[in-house]
Write a protein that holds these residues in place. Structure first.
Motif, PDB file in Angstrom:
ATOM      1  N   SER A  73      29.332  86.160  62.884  1.00  0.00           N
ATOM      2  CA  SER A  73      29.955  86.067  64.070  1.00  0.00           C
ATOM      3  C   SER A  73      30.660  84.872  64.445  1.00  0.00           C
ATOM      4  O   SER A  73      30.234  83.647  63.786  1.00  0.00           O
ATOM      5  N   ASN A  74      31.764  84.861  64.929  1.00  0.00           N
ATOM      6  CA  ASN A  74      32.480  83.690  65.179  1.00  0.00           C
ATOM      7  C   ASN A  74      31.886  82.900  66.477  1.00  0.00           C
ATOM      8  O   ASN A  74      32.410  81.785  66.739  1.00  0.00           O
ATOM      9  N   VAL A  75      31.200  83.507  67.061  1.00  0.00           N
ATOM     10  CA  VAL A  75      30.370  82.840  68.294  1.00  0.00           C
ATOM     11  C   VAL A  75      29.084  83.015  68.073  1.00  0.00           C
ATOM     12  O   VAL A  75      28.388  83.544  67.552  1.00  0.00           O
ATOM     13  N   PRO A  76      28.306  81.731  68.700  1.00  0.00           N
ATOM     14  CA  PRO A  76      26.868  81.848  68.524  1.00  0.00           C
ATOM     15  C   PRO A  76      26.231  82.809  68.960  1.00  0.00           C
ATOM     16  O   PRO A  76      26.750  83.553  70.062  1.00  0.00           O
ATOM     17  N   ASP A  95      20.789  80.834  67.213  1.00  0.00           N
ATOM     18  CA  ASP A  95      21.763  79.948  67.693  1.00  0.00           C
ATOM     19  C   ASP A  95      22.249  78.720  66.748  1.00  0.00           C
ATOM     20  O   ASP A  95      23.006  78.285  66.942  1.00  0.00           O
ATOM     21  N   LYS A  96      20.983  77.910  66.502  1.00  0.00           N
ATOM     22  CA  LYS A  96      21.290  76.734  65.629  1.00  0.00           C
ATOM     23  C   LYS A  96      22.120  76.821  64.404  1.00  0.00           C
ATOM     24  O   LYS A  96      22.388  75.781  63.672  1.00  0.00           O
ATOM     25  N   ASN A  97      22.281  78.032  64.014  1.00  0.00           N
ATOM     26  CA  ASN A  97      23.067  78.353  63.003  1.00  0.00           C
ATOM     27  C   ASN A  97      24.899  78.324  63.248  1.00  0.00           C
ATOM     28  O   ASN A  97      25.756  78.193  62.301  1.00  0.00           O
ATOM     29  N   TRP A  98      24.999  77.767  64.481  1.00  0.00           N
ATOM     30  CA  TRP A  98      26.597  77.525  64.611  1.00  0.00           C
ATOM     31  C   TRP A  98      26.306  76.337  65.382  1.00  0.00           C
ATOM     32  O   TRP A  98      25.316  75.572  66.030  1.00  0.00           O
ATOM     33  N   ASP A  99      27.397  75.378  65.350  1.00  0.00           N
ATOM     34  CA  ASP A  99      27.684  74.194  66.036  1.00  0.00           C
ATOM     35  C   ASP A  99      28.333  74.407  67.509  1.00  0.00           C
ATOM     36  O   ASP A  99      29.339  74.592  67.554  1.00  0.00           O
ATOM     37  N   HIS A 100      27.279  74.492  68.242  1.00  0.00           N
ATOM     38  CA  HIS A 100      27.847  74.670  69.708  1.00  0.00           C
ATOM     39  C   HIS A 100      27.384  73.700  70.767  1.00  0.00           C
ATOM     40  O   HIS A 100      26.400  72.979  70.297  1.00  0.00           O
TER      41      HIS A 100
END
Length: 92
Positions: free
Chosen positions: A8-11, A44-49
């Motif tokens: 996914s491109n988003v969290p 969600d911590k797989n993404w930098d958000h």
């Protein structure tokens, strides 16, 4: 499924459902919960958000955050077979 979600491109935020662990046959509920945690807890911590996500200390699968004035939350309300009365009470 994990790999698909990671693309996914988003969290992505995931909530533990009652059938992911509690309704596994026999003693599988403990294994099911551990497998779920290993693959999806704090996903969600797989993404930098920039979301300021709060996780409950005693039950990290429960979380909340506010984004643009809207509250988002994931809440594990245990359903299915009762394996642990104390855990059941904690989640109800």
């Amino acid at each position: 499924i994990k790999d698909i979600l990671l693309s996914s491109n988003v969290p992505v935020f995931i909530v533990l459902g009652d059938n992911e662990a509690n309704d596994c046959p026999g003693d599988g509920h403990e294994t099911g919960l551990e497998l779920w945690k290993d693959r999806f807890l704090l996903f969600d911590k797989n993404w930098d958000h920039q979301f300021m996500v709060d996780y409950l200390q005693y039950s990290e699968e429960n979380y909340h955050f506010v984004h643009k004035g809207t509250l988002f939350f994931g809440l594990n309300i245990v359903g299915g077979t009762i394996w642990d009365e104390e855990d059941w009470e904690l989640h109800h």
